[in-house]
Design a protein around this motif. Sequence first.
Motif, short mmCIF file in Angstrom:
data_model
loop_
_atom_site.label_atom_id
_atom_site.label_comp_id
_atom_site.label_asym_id
_atom_site.label_seq_id
_atom_site.Cartn_x
_atom_site.Cartn_y
_atom_site.Cartn_z
N VAL A 157 0.82 -1.21 0.00
CA VAL A 157 0.00 0.00 0.00
C VAL A 157 0.85 1.26 0.00
CG1 VAL A 157 -1.85 1.25 1.19
CG2 VAL A 157 -1.85 -1.26 1.15
N ARG A 158 1.79 1.32 0.95
CA ARG A 158 2.62 2.52 1.05
C ARG A 158 3.45 2.74 -0.21
NH1 ARG A 158 7.39 1.77 3.22
NH2 ARG A 158 8.80 3.52 3.56
N PHE A 159 3.99 1.65 -0.75
CA PHE A 159 4.82 1.77 -1.94
C PHE A 159 4.01 2.25 -3.13
CE2 PHE A 159 7.65 0.49 -5.39
CZ PHE A 159 8.86 0.95 -4.90
N GLU A 160 2.77 1.86 -3.20
CA GLU A 160 1.90 2.32 -4.28
C GLU A 160 1.74 3.84 -4.24
OE1 GLU A 160 -1.65 0.07 -3.80
OE2 GLU A 160 -0.87 -1.71 -4.82
N HIS A 161 1.66 4.40 -3.02
CA HIS A 161 1.55 5.85 -2.90
C HIS A 161 2.84 6.54 -3.34
CE1 HIS A 161 -2.41 6.49 -1.14
NE2 HIS A 161 -2.22 5.41 -0.40
N MET A 162 3.99 5.93 -3.06
CA MET A 162 5.25 6.51 -3.50
C MET A 162 5.37 6.48 -5.02
SD MET A 162 8.24 5.83 -0.70
CE MET A 162 8.09 4.08 -0.41
N VAL A 163 4.93 5.38 -5.63
CA VAL A 163 4.95 5.28 -7.09
C VAL A 163 4.04 6.34 -7.69
CG1 VAL A 163 4.28 3.84 -9.05
CG2 VAL A 163 5.58 2.85 -7.15
N ALA A 164 2.88 6.54 -7.08
CA ALA A 164 1.95 7.57 -7.58
C ALA A 164 2.57 8.95 -7.51
CB ALA A 164 0.65 7.53 -6.77
N ALA A 165 3.35 9.20 -6.44
CA ALA A 165 4.02 10.49 -6.30
C ALA A 165 5.07 10.70 -7.39
CB ALA A 165 4.66 10.60 -4.92
N ILE A 166 5.81 9.63 -7.74
CA ILE A 166 6.80 9.74 -8.81
C ILE A 166 6.11 10.00 -10.15
CG2 ILE A 166 8.60 8.51 -10.10
CD1 ILE A 166 9.22 6.96 -7.52
N ARG A 167 5.02 9.31 -10.40
CA ARG A 167 4.29 9.51 -11.65
C ARG A 167 3.69 10.91 -11.73
NH1 ARG A 167 1.38 3.52 -11.64
NH2 ARG A 167 3.06 2.43 -12.78
N SER A 168 3.42 11.51 -10.58
CA SER A 168 2.88 12.87 -10.54
C SER A 168 3.96 13.92 -10.77
CB SER A 168 2.20 13.14 -9.20
OG SER A 168 1.07 12.30 -9.03
N GLY A 169 5.20 13.51 -10.78
CA GLY A 169 6.30 14.45 -11.01
C GLY A 169 7.53 14.12 -10.21
N GLY A 170 7.35 13.50 -9.03
CA GLY A 170 8.48 13.07 -8.22
C GLY A 170 9.18 14.16 -7.44
N SER A 171 8.64 15.39 -7.44
CA SER A 171 9.26 16.46 -6.67
C SER A 171 8.87 16.33 -5.21
CB SER A 171 8.86 17.83 -7.21
OG SER A 171 7.47 18.03 -7.05
N LEU A 172 9.52 17.10 -4.37
CA LEU A 172 9.31 16.99 -2.93
C LEU A 172 7.85 17.19 -2.54
CD1 LEU A 172 10.45 16.65 -0.10
CD2 LEU A 172 11.13 19.05 -0.14
N ASP A 173 7.20 18.16 -3.14
CA ASP A 173 5.80 18.41 -2.76
C ASP A 173 4.86 17.31 -3.23
OD1 ASP A 173 6.69 19.76 -5.19
OD2 ASP A 173 4.61 20.34 -5.45
N ASP A 174 5.29 16.50 -4.21
CA ASP A 174 4.45 15.37 -4.64
C ASP A 174 4.40 14.28 -3.56
OD1 ASP A 174 3.66 16.16 -7.32
OD2 ASP A 174 5.76 15.91 -7.88
N PHE A 175 5.40 14.27 -2.67
CA PHE A 175 5.45 13.26 -1.62
C PHE A 175 4.84 13.75 -0.30
CE2 PHE A 175 8.68 11.84 -4.55
CZ PHE A 175 8.52 10.46 -4.55
#
Length: 345
Positions: A157-175
């Motif tokens: 579950v948690r890793f899926e959220h991190m992958v989604a953040a990278i796909r959204s741009g991967g910048s600090l505010d995406d996380f």
Amino acid sequence: MTLLAVDVGAGTQDILLYQEGVPIEGSTKMVLPSQTMIVGNRISRARMAERDIFLHGPIMGGGASTMAVRWHLAAGLRVFATPSAAATINNDLGQVEALGVIIQEDAPASAEIVETGDIDIPSLQRAFQLFDISLPKDIAVAVQDHGYSPGKSNRQVRFEHMVAAIRSGGSLDDFAFKEYPQEMTRMVAVRDTLIKEGFEPFIMDTGPAAIFGAALDPRMEDPSLIINFGNSHTIAAILSEERICAIFEHHTSSMKGEKVREFTEKLCRGTLEEGEVFDDGGHGSYIGSLPDGVRSILVTGPRRESFLSCEALKGAVAAAPAGDMMITGCLGLIKAWKKRDDLTG
């Protein structure tokens, strides 16, 4: 502008009081046992005194506390717990009951009450007050939240959220979560605790906080491979132009020298398959668009010394932004909080 940053790990909770205009090197900071260690020690003392315990409070990180519960039951003593506290042991309360834990709302008269929770605001307030320091209204906390979604492995579950953040741009505010998903149960619990105590919460995952914090080391050259060797988990990421573009996460206990070499080399080449780390018992891996190689390797985390001699990490820098490796996650939190503050005005 003042912020209390708390990076909650498996072994320690690292605390930094950020005050605008005060150099980080001269800021107030503490490295204390993590709450799971503290709770685990309290349960162990109750076991030595042959007393039943009653776990009361929100869900928190397991590890030491969960192991202490198992030892308590193995000693023939009873463990009572509220549903929220019991979820620390396992999100499936049926499995918690199967272990022998008695789930109920009220504490038995004979049981010693042990409070759960990833952050203990009253204790922090007392500690700071000893030095005439008041806690600021804003508190940023990093926790490693596995998340919970019935039918899925707790490694997903948690890793899926991190992958989604990278796909959204991967910048600090995406996380940095704008809204906290209900499946991120530890984050939600910390948020609720801070709000209840009258503070403005800002919550992140420990992994990205450590990666972006380590990147503040002046020896970092972009693009860079950054690895956080934590007491429990290892997370490796390629950071390019202030964006995470590739990542994997595994358990530190499984990261032997050969595996470090294999996974990091594949990550940098872009050949690490998405299921490869998960199938090995880790959390997962994801590769987006990669730069043409990396110019520096930075390692951080309390277990970094065990890996610095690894052949795959030849030339690696032991990142210590502001001269202190233990506040790496706190600095990532502060950077994320300031960025959000700038965006919201």
